[in-house]
Write a protein that holds these residues in place. Structure first.
Motif, short mmCIF file in Angstrom:
data_model
loop_
_atom_site.label_atom_id
_atom_site.label_comp_id
_atom_site.label_asym_id
_atom_site.label_seq_id
_atom_site.Cartn_x
_atom_site.Cartn_y
_atom_site.Cartn_z
N UNK A 178 5.39 0.75 0.59
CA UNK A 178 5.95 -0.56 0.97
C UNK A 178 6.80 -1.12 -0.16
N UNK A 179 7.50 -0.23 -0.85
CA UNK A 179 8.34 -0.62 -1.97
C UNK A 179 9.63 -1.28 -1.54
N UNK A 236 0.83 -1.20 0.00
CA UNK A 236 0.00 0.00 0.00
C UNK A 236 0.87 1.25 0.00
N UNK A 237 0.19 2.37 -0.29
CA UNK A 237 0.80 3.70 -0.23
C UNK A 237 -0.09 4.54 0.67
N UNK A 238 0.52 5.23 1.64
CA UNK A 238 -0.24 6.00 2.63
C UNK A 238 0.20 7.45 2.57
N UNK A 276 12.57 15.55 3.88
CA UNK A 276 13.36 14.49 4.48
C UNK A 276 13.01 13.16 3.82
N UNK A 277 14.00 12.26 3.87
CA UNK A 277 13.84 10.93 3.28
C UNK A 277 14.36 9.90 4.26
N UNK A 278 13.53 8.87 4.52
CA UNK A 278 13.95 7.71 5.31
C UNK A 278 13.56 6.46 4.54
N UNK A 303 10.44 -0.36 2.70
CA UNK A 303 9.74 0.78 2.13
C UNK A 303 10.45 2.10 2.38
N UNK A 304 9.77 3.19 1.96
CA UNK A 304 10.34 4.53 2.00
C UNK A 304 9.28 5.51 2.47
#
Length: 759
Positions: free
Chosen positions: A526-527, A507-509, A572-574, A580-581
């Motif tokens: 959830x990539x 999924x994408x949230x 920001x990126x985690x 996932x990301x």
């Protein structure tokens, strides 16, 4: 009376034997003396009883004697084993190469070998069992073979020795006479006793001393060789300012008399010779050197520069040593100073060349900037030329989709629509990048209702996510932020598109987190995750992690990064590989209220959604685009009028005799006309008419100019669903010319609200 009365417990076998013999003798004597003819039977019975008792006691005595013999045998065997173990222990101690002694828990000597105190022969006759440890230490301290260091008394040695005895483990060296050395080790045992070991380490100490002397001699030779091979002249002086050493370079630099370069030559003599031969140049160098040499022991280092008569430049350094001596070194700086002068000259020449090169680089930079600007303008111009036919194609496709089609035609139409959508996205991304490149991007922060923005994102991307088998979750929010509506929407669109593109399952949230005065807009997926070494590269233009697996040009995240920087919203990126990301955008809150769609849709005509009888004036110079727009409007139920310029528009309105409900005007028209001026002219003649500027020009300056004129801007290719919603919003405003009410432009979401200029 029983026999136990005659033999009480506790008697030894010998004592019992003696008593039994005495009893037997007495009984026999009494029997012989007491025999009488008158009582022979009674006496005989008495004798028989006594004989039985004697036999029983004799048997018991024999058994007791047997037990005693066995016990004595075992005791003798144990004594023999103890003697044997003691002999073995004694032999083992004697076999030791070290002296050994054992003191019990009361510090009394109980065992020792012949090597104990071998280095102190006067103690061997005075050592014995029961000697206390304190007396043993006292005897050692009184021995003439003990050689204590200078300054240490024997009483102090005894006190130190007894103090160290309190520790469980101790090791120390005892110096003896005639350069003998004894290592003493003490080990406390679990029983409380102490084991003392003495080892003769004389050979080890002497070898170490020889090795140290050899090492010092080698070091001295190495120092001498080093001094002879360095490029500095070095002279060493002792605490009395006498020459102690020098190197070959010092002799080559000053060529002093042979008699001066000798151990013990006073510094004053060497200084007088150098001053007499003018080796120290002019000035007060000799006086300064003598003052420094005669100074206090902890004087600071001295540094002087000497210029000799032949132009040689020497640098003299003097450093005091801990032993109150000092070292002087001299370095020939003539070549270095010449090199410095040459370097200064070269620097001046280099600075001139740098200035020339800087001018060349500035010219090249200006040329590159002009080329970049020309490139960006070319991209914008080319995109404009491409968007015109693309807009017409989309309009025709929109009209085509409303006509009856069989299944094959419908699939083909949808594929064509998808292809045109991809082209539109690519051109839009190129235009955005070109605006950032030329610095034409401008942000217009204003209050934005996140609820409306998130709803539109849900509507836009839910079908795309479902087509890939993904679940899209958009968490509702009633918050209001302060940002630019266009760029904020573009950022979220690119992040969502990127998340769906690279996510295969799950999924994408999209959600909002509260952080006080700011909000964090987050897009989770959830990539497969982004490798740490690639997380900075993904924001570069035309960069894709999996080019073969995904479509697009790799411009989405580049636009996100530049738009975030333009808005001042930290990004920001985690990412976790395999999980996932999440991208996070921090946006400031806004305290201002934003009108919602429900607020604008109130009134008697709010429920009216069809476009029947809506009079729309289309001003477009491209005949193909104009025809496509007319066909779409007619299909929606509107009544469109078409014009290519201001004259035709004026003629159409004049002939009809009714002002249009809304004007759709292209920006670039023929003969230098533009849509903003055309709308202004029509409004001056027919009153305030809602107007939409439709253009392929995405510049911020044009958007600001249109807003100042009270016009909404829609870029080509036009999104038909959005255009239809806007036209439905314009339905209640058809009576504006006669209503006498002032309707000022409203700020907010340009996707829903029609901007009109005040009267």
């Amino acid at each position: 009376m029983m026999h136990k009365d005659f033999l009480p417990p506790g008697l030894t076998p010998d004592e019992e034997n003696l008593r039994l013999r005495a009893i037997v003798a007495a009984l026999m004597d009494r029997s012989e003396r007491g025999q009488s003819p008158s009582r022979p039977v009674g006496q005989l019975q008495h004798v028989v009883a006594l004989e039985q008792q004697v036999r029983s006691r004799t048997r018991d005595l024999a058994e007791t004697l047997d037990k005693l013999r066995i016990a004595n045998s075992r005791l003798s065997q144990a004594e023999r084993m103890a003697v044997r173990a003691r002999n073995i222990l004694t032999d083992a101690l004697e076999a030791m190469r070290e002296g050994f002694a054992l003191f019990d828990a009361q510090d009394m000597l109980v065992m020792w070998n012949s090597r104990f105190c071998a280095g102190l022969p006067d103690l061997r006759r005075r050592i014995g069992a029961g000697l206390s440890f304190r007396d043993y230490v006292r005897l050692v301290s009184e021995s003439p073979y003990l050689h204590l260091p200078d300054g240490q008394t024997r009483a102090a040695w005894v006190a130190q020795r007894l103090e160290s005895h309190r520790r469980k483990n101790v090791n120390f060296i005892v110096p003896l006479r005639d350069d003998q050395w004894l290592q003493v080790s003490e080990q406390r045992m679990p029983s409380g006793g102490t084991a003392v070991t003495q080892t003769d380490v004389t050979a080890m100490v002497r070898n170490e001393r020889e090795e140290r002397a050899k090492l010092l001699d080698e070091q001295a030779q190495m120092v001498r060789a080093t001094l002879d091979h360095i490029d500095q002249g070095v002279a060493m002086f002792d605490a009395k300012a006498r020459l102690a050493g020098w190197n070959r370079r010092l002799r080559d630099m000053f060529l002093p008399p042979v008699e001066l370069l000798a151990i013990g030559t006073p510094f004053a003599s060497i200084l007088d010779d150098l001053a007499r031969r003018r080796q120290l140049g002019q000035g007060r160098v000799p006086q300064m050197l003598m003052q420094w040499v005669q100074g206090p022991p902890h004087r600071p280092p001295l540094s002087l520069e000497i210029t000799q008569d032949d132009g040689t430049i020497l640098h003299l350094s003097a450093q005091a040593m801990p032993d109150r001596g000092f070292v002087m070194s001299l370095t020939d700086m003539t070549k270095e100073r010449g090199a410095i002068a040459e370097l200064h000259r070269l620097n001046e020449t280099l600075e001139a060349r740098v200035r020339e090169r800087t001018l060349e680089l500035e010219s090249a930079r200006d040329l590159a900037e002009r080329a970049n600007t020309s490139k960006s303008r070319f991209v914008a111009s080319a995109s404009h030329d491409l968007l015109q036919p693309l807009n017409a194609a989309k309009l025709f496709l929109g009209s085509l989709s409303t006509t009856p089609l069989d299944a094959g035609q419908a699939r083909l139409t949808e594929r064509i629509r998808s292809a045109f959508g991809s082209v539109e996205q690519i051109l839009g991304a190129l235009l955005d990048i070109s605006k950032f490149d030329i610095g034409a991007a401008r942000a217009k922060p204003e209050p934005i209702a996140l609820g409306q923005l998130l709803d539109r994102l849900r509507e836009e991307f839910t079908p795309i996510a479902q087509a890939k088998g993904l679940r899209l979750v958009v968490v509702p929010s009633s918050a209001v932020v302060h940002s630019d509506a266009v760029y904020l929407k573009r950022i979220l669109q690119n992040l969502l598109s990127n998340a769906i593109r690279y996510t295969s399952t799950g999924r994408v949230v999209v959600g909002v987190r509260n952080q006080g005065a700011t909000l964090r807009l987050q897009v989770w997926d959830t990539g497969p995750g982004i490798p740490p070494d690639k997380q900075s590269e993904i924001f570069q233009e035309f960069t894709r992690l999996a080019p073969s697996a995904c479509t697009g040009m790799g411009l989405g995240l580049a636009i996100v990064e530049q738009a975030s920087a333009l808005l001042g919203h930290p990004l920001e990126l985690r990412s976790t590989m395999g999980k996932g990301t999440v991208f996070s955008l921090t946006v400031p809150r806004s305290d201002m209220a934003v009108p919602t769609l429900a607020d604008a849709a109130t009134g008697p005509d709010a429920a009216r959604s069809p476009l029947d009888d809506l009079l729309v004036l289309v001003v477009e110079n491209d005949a193909g685009v104009r025809a496509a727009m007319m066909e779409v409007l007619e299909h929606w139920g509107a009544s469109p009028l078409e014009a290519a310029n201001l004259a035709q528009a004026d003629q159409q309105v004049a002939e009809l005799g009714v002002s249009p409900d809304i004007i759709l005007a292209d920006f670039l028209l023929d003969n230098g006309e533009d849509g903003i001026e055309v709308v202004a002219q029509l409004r001056s003649r027919y009153g305030t008419i809602p107007a939409i500027l439709i253009t392929a020009n995405h510049s911020q300056d044009l958007a600001q100019r249109a807003q100042a004129a009270g016009m909404m801007v829609m870029t080509k290719p036009v999104a038909l669903r959005r255009l239809k919603r806007v036209l439905q919003q314009a339905m209640p405003s058809r009576a504006l010319p006669d209503s006498g009410t002032d309707t000022a432009p409203q700020t907010g979401d340009y996707s829903y609200w029609l901007h009109m200029s005040p009267r």
